[in-house]
Each structure stands twice: as C-alpha cells, then as structure tokens.
Design a protein around this motif. Structure first.
Motif, PDB file in Angstrom:
ATOM      1  N   LEU A   1     -10.384   7.328   1.791  1.00 27.54           N
ATOM      2  CA  LEU A   1      -9.772   6.888   0.549  1.00 27.54           C
ATOM      3  C   LEU A   1      -8.403   6.338   1.009  1.00 27.54           C
ATOM      4  CD1 LEU A   1     -11.002   9.364  -2.123  1.00 27.54           C
ATOM      5  CD2 LEU A   1     -11.732   6.960  -1.554  1.00 27.54           C
ATOM      6  N   LEU A   2      -7.684   5.244   0.556  1.00 30.01           N
ATOM      7  CA  LEU A   2      -6.772   4.610   0.668  1.00 30.01           C
ATOM      8  C   LEU A   2      -5.938   4.594  -0.639  1.00 30.01           C
ATOM      9  CD1 LEU A   2      -4.692   3.250   2.701  1.00 30.01           C
ATOM     10  CD2 LEU A   2      -5.614   1.122   1.829  1.00 30.01           C
ATOM     11  N   LEU A   3      -4.661   5.082  -0.769  1.00 29.55           N
ATOM     12  CA  LEU A   3      -3.957   4.880  -1.827  1.00 29.55           C
ATOM     13  C   LEU A   3      -2.619   4.287  -1.391  1.00 29.55           C
ATOM     14  CD1 LEU A   3      -2.801   6.058  -4.637  1.00 29.55           C
ATOM     15  CD2 LEU A   3      -1.926   8.046  -3.479  1.00 29.55           C
TER      16      LEU A   3
ATOM     17  N   LEU B   1      -3.311   7.729   3.524  1.00 29.32           N
ATOM     18  CA  LEU B   1      -4.835   8.037   3.604  1.00 29.32           C
ATOM     19  C   LEU B   1      -5.160   9.192   3.018  1.00 29.32           C
ATOM     20  CD1 LEU B   1      -6.278   6.824   6.949  1.00 29.32           C
ATOM     21  CD2 LEU B   1      -6.636   5.910   4.818  1.00 29.32           C
ATOM     22  N   VAL B   2      -6.015   9.624   2.331  1.00 30.27           N
ATOM     23  CA  VAL B   2      -6.356  10.831   1.749  1.00 30.27           C
ATOM     24  C   VAL B   2      -7.014  11.751   2.890  1.00 30.27           C
ATOM     25  CG1 VAL B   2      -7.683  12.330   0.302  1.00 30.27           C
ATOM     26  CG2 VAL B   2      -6.688  10.239  -0.597  1.00 30.27           C
ATOM     27  N   ILE B   3      -6.505  12.626   3.619  1.00 29.28           N
ATOM     28  CA  ILE B   3      -7.227  13.401   4.342  1.00 29.28           C
ATOM     29  C   ILE B   3      -8.142  14.339   4.073  1.00 29.28           C
ATOM     30  CG2 ILE B   3      -6.526  15.100   6.521  1.00 29.28           C
ATOM     31  CD1 ILE B   3      -5.123  12.264   6.746  1.00 29.28           C
ATOM     32  N   ASP B   4      -7.529  15.249   2.981  1.00 25.99           N
ATOM     33  CA  ASP B   4      -8.668  16.205   2.498  1.00 25.99           C
ATOM     34  C   ASP B   4      -8.232  16.562   1.234  1.00 25.99           C
ATOM     35  OD1 ASP B   4     -10.777  17.734   2.493  1.00 25.99           O
ATOM     36  OD2 ASP B   4     -10.053  19.058   4.162  1.00 25.99           O
TER      37      ASP B   4
ATOM     38  N   ILE C   1      -4.456  15.851   0.078  1.00 23.49           N
ATOM     39  CA  ILE C   1      -3.498  16.090   1.179  1.00 23.49           C
ATOM     40  C   ILE C   1      -3.423  14.466   1.850  1.00 23.49           C
ATOM     41  CG2 ILE C   1      -2.753  16.623   3.451  1.00 23.49           C
ATOM     42  CD1 ILE C   1      -4.424  19.257   2.941  1.00 23.49           C
ATOM     43  N   VAL C   2      -2.250  13.777   1.700  1.00 26.42           N
ATOM     44  CA  VAL C   2      -2.237  12.349   2.139  1.00 26.42           C
ATOM     45  C   VAL C   2      -1.249  12.173   3.220  1.00 26.42           C
ATOM     46  CG1 VAL C   2      -2.856  11.537  -0.020  1.00 26.42           C
ATOM     47  CG2 VAL C   2      -0.537  11.858   0.414  1.00 26.42           C
ATOM     48  N   ALA C   3      -1.479  11.176   4.167  1.00 20.72           N
ATOM     49  CA  ALA C   3      -0.301  11.021   5.064  1.00 20.72           C
ATOM     50  C   ALA C   3      -0.224   9.337   5.184  1.00 20.72           C
ATOM     51  CB  ALA C   3      -1.210  11.392   6.415  1.00 20.72           C
ATOM     52  N   PRO C   4       0.975   8.846   5.806  1.00 17.67           N
ATOM     53  CA  PRO C   4       1.050   7.332   5.846  1.00 17.67           C
ATOM     54  C   PRO C   4       0.489   6.990   7.004  1.00 17.67           C
ATOM     55  CG  PRO C   4       2.913   8.730   6.541  1.00 17.67           C
ATOM     56  CD  PRO C   4       2.051   9.732   5.810  1.00 17.67           C
ATOM     57  N   VAL C   5       0.061   5.504   6.809  1.00 19.28           N
ATOM     58  CA  VAL C   5      -1.200   5.072   7.906  1.00 19.28           C
ATOM     59  C   VAL C   5      -0.797   3.572   8.051  1.00 19.28           C
ATOM     60  CG1 VAL C   5      -2.656   4.316   6.049  1.00 19.28           C
ATOM     61  CG2 VAL C   5      -3.416   4.553   8.350  1.00 19.28           C
TER      62      VAL C   5
ATOM     63  N   LEU D   1      -3.798   6.826 -10.657  1.00 21.61           N
ATOM     64  CA  LEU D   1      -3.776   6.767  -9.311  1.00 21.61           C
ATOM     65  C   LEU D   1      -4.799   5.659  -8.756  1.00 21.61           C
ATOM     66  CD1 LEU D   1      -3.098  10.567  -8.441  1.00 21.61           C
ATOM     67  CD2 LEU D   1      -1.471   8.572  -8.016  1.00 21.61           C
ATOM     68  N   LEU D   2      -4.541   4.819  -8.028  1.00 26.67           N
ATOM     69  CA  LEU D   2      -5.670   3.948  -7.606  1.00 26.67           C
ATOM     70  C   LEU D   2      -5.937   4.007  -6.477  1.00 26.67           C
ATOM     71  CD1 LEU D   2      -4.232   0.767  -9.459  1.00 26.67           C
ATOM     72  CD2 LEU D   2      -6.150   2.329 -10.271  1.00 26.67           C
ATOM     73  N   PHE D   3      -7.328   4.550  -5.873  1.00 22.07           N
ATOM     74  CA  PHE D   3      -7.623   4.599  -4.569  1.00 22.07           C
ATOM     75  C   PHE D   3      -8.796   3.502  -4.132  1.00 22.07           C
ATOM     76  CE2 PHE D   3      -6.795   8.900  -6.261  1.00 22.07           C
ATOM     77  CZ  PHE D   3      -5.977   9.464  -5.234  1.00 22.07           C
TER      78      PHE D   3
END
Length: 310
Positions: free
Chosen positions: A243-245, A253-256, A263-267, A291-293
């Motif tokens: 899932l991309l935010l 990216l939604v990690i988990d 839990i998100v991290a920049p990609v 929040l748009l995924f």
C-alpha cells in the motif's frame, strides 16, 4: 499325648541345579524386569489434553513472535514496535505450523514409500540416508529469500546429485578398514541404525528416558522459533504488493500494521528502495483529511537502504 512314629529311613531326592544356565536366565530376567519397571514408572505424559493445549498455545505465541520479528528484521524495524501479539495471529500460527508439519510428514512418507523395503544395502542407503538429508535440504532451501538465491529446478537436481554421491561415498571413509564396498555399506548402516538419529532411536529414547522428552521439547521449540524467524524474513523479502501513501510530496510504503496503527517508511519508487525511517500513523481517516492509499506492485520486491552507523 501319644508319640508319633516317623520313618527315619525315608530318602529324599533333590533335583540338580545347573548354575550356568540359571545364571544366564536370571540376568535376562533382571534386564527384562528393569526395562518393565522403568517403563511402568509414572512419568510426565505429553499426551494429556491440558498439557497438549498448553504446549500448542505456547508454540503459537512463540511462532507468531518469531515470524513477526523475522518479518520486521528485513525492513530494519526494531522489536520496540512489537508491543502485543493478537490472538488472531496466534491462531493462524498454530494452524500454519500444524498444517505444515502434517504436510511435511506425509510428503516425507510418500518419498520413502517410493522405495520398497529390501535387504539390499544400496536401497537401504537410498531410503534411510539419502531421502532424509535431501528432504531436509529442500526444507532449508525453501526458507531462502529470492533476492539472495533464486532456486530453479536444475539447482534441485544438482543438490540431489551432491547428496546422493555423499550418501554412497561416506561408507568408504567411515569403514576404511573393512574389506569390500558392500561390506563397508553394511557396517555403515549397522552403525547408523544403532547410533544415528533414526525414528526408531528417537521413539526408544522418548519411551524409556524421561529426560529425552524435555530435551526433545526444547529442541522442537528452538527449531520452530528459527524456522518461523526465517519464514518471516523470507516473506518480507519476497513481498511485491504494498500500500502506497502520498503525503507532502513524499511517498510512503505501509510496512505492516501494529494494532490500530500503520508502520510506514519513505520509499524511492525509481530505485525501489525504502529508507529505515519509520513512522506510526493512525489507521483512522476523516472526510476532511482522508488517508488515500494506492495499491502498488514491485517486481522482485523492494530493497532496504543501508542503515547509518555512528
């Protein structure tokens, strides 16, 4: 009182006793009695319903924790985020572990049924030594992520050939003093059946040695922990759908998910690489600030940037 007359001329015949025969019989009887007394002693029964439920519950939590830990280790997420393990994950872990063990057991049995029982030492080597090690190598190779080593059919053939050669060449070195290759194999099989990790030896140890039950339980827990850890790591490494935010011109990216949070991290979409900069965001979305995924797919998964060292 009248006196009774006893015949003093009566002779008694005594049967002779063979001490040598009696000695061997007594030793055999003592050994049988020792084994029966040991087996009849009250011991900790692993088949009790309460014990089975407790062990399965503990293994479920252990498997769920190890899988989650291995999954997050690939991305570099520390276990401080792992505050709780849901009951759903525990039930899924118990189901997956139980189903996997049943499938592995039946697969191994089908492999051994392919070779009929025979006194031929060449067939016995194939059934008792080659198949167990080949099956173990296949299980280990399944746990290797694709980005490390992608297993192809020819690799399995090479692996089978190497294990096959080692299985038939090992008796030459272990029984060097024995004459004849066939005799070497027979001696090697006798030693393996007596001292090796065969199912018969394991069942005998679990039946007659109480400490073996605890040792087997500890080894099983450690094995399940590291298998679940490796499986979680492999799942994260092979994951291709995320899932991309998008937030303030930055892609995440939604990690988990951790409870009600993501839990998100920049990609970097061009490099297909994420940074080890993690944030927790609420999964709730408001109409004014939604929040748009977006569902995205990365071929061969995503890479993780190197962590800075200070």
């Amino acid at each position: 009182m009248p006196r009774r007359n006893y015949s003093r001329s009566r002779k008694y015949n005594y049967a002779s006793i063979n001490h040598t025969d009696n000695k061997s019989i007594t030793h055999e009887n003592e050994e049988v009695e020792d084994v029966e007394s040991k087996s009849s002693q009250p011991a900790f029964n692993f088949l009790d319903t309460g014990v089975v439920i407790a062990i399965l519950t503990a293994l479920g939590y252990l498997t769920a924790y190890a899988y989650q830990k291995g999954y997050w280790e690939y991305y570099g997420v520390t276990q401080e985020f792992l505050r709780q393990i849901s009951v759903v994950n525990v039930l899924i872990s118990i189901t997956v572990v139980g189903f996997s063990m049943i499938m592995l057991f039946f697969t191994y049995k089908n492999l051994t049924f392919a070779v009929p029982d025979s006194n031929n030492p060449l067939r016995r080597i194939l059934k008792q030594i080659f198949f167990p090690f080949f099956f173990l190598a296949i299980v280990i190779s399944i746990l290797i992520p694709k980005n490390m080593f992608y297993i192809q059919p020819q690799h399995i053939l090479y692996l089978a050939l190497i294990i096959l050669v080692l299985s038939y060449a090992t008796p030459i070195f272990t029984q060097w003093d024995v004459k004849g290759y066939r005799n070497k194999i027979i001696k090697h099989l006798e030693k393996y059946e007596e001292e090796g990790m065969t199912p018969e030896n394991i069942i005998f140890a679990l039946k007659y040695f109480p400490t073996a039950k605890y040792f087997f339980l500890i080894v099983a827990c450690i094995t399940i922990f590291y298998i679940s850890l490796a499986w979680g790591y492999k799942t994260a490494a092979d994951k291709e759908e995320y899932l991309l935010l998008k937030f303030k011109q930055q892609n995440y990216l939604v990690i988990d998910n951790n409870g009600d949070n993501f839990i998100v991290a920049p990609v970097d979409l061009k490099k297909k690489e994420i940074k080890k900069q993690f944030q927790l965001i609420e999964a709730k979305s408001e109409l004014s600030k939604p929040l748009l995924f977006e569902n995205v797919w990365f071929k061969d998964g995503v890479k993780v940037s190197e962590q800075k060292k200070y």
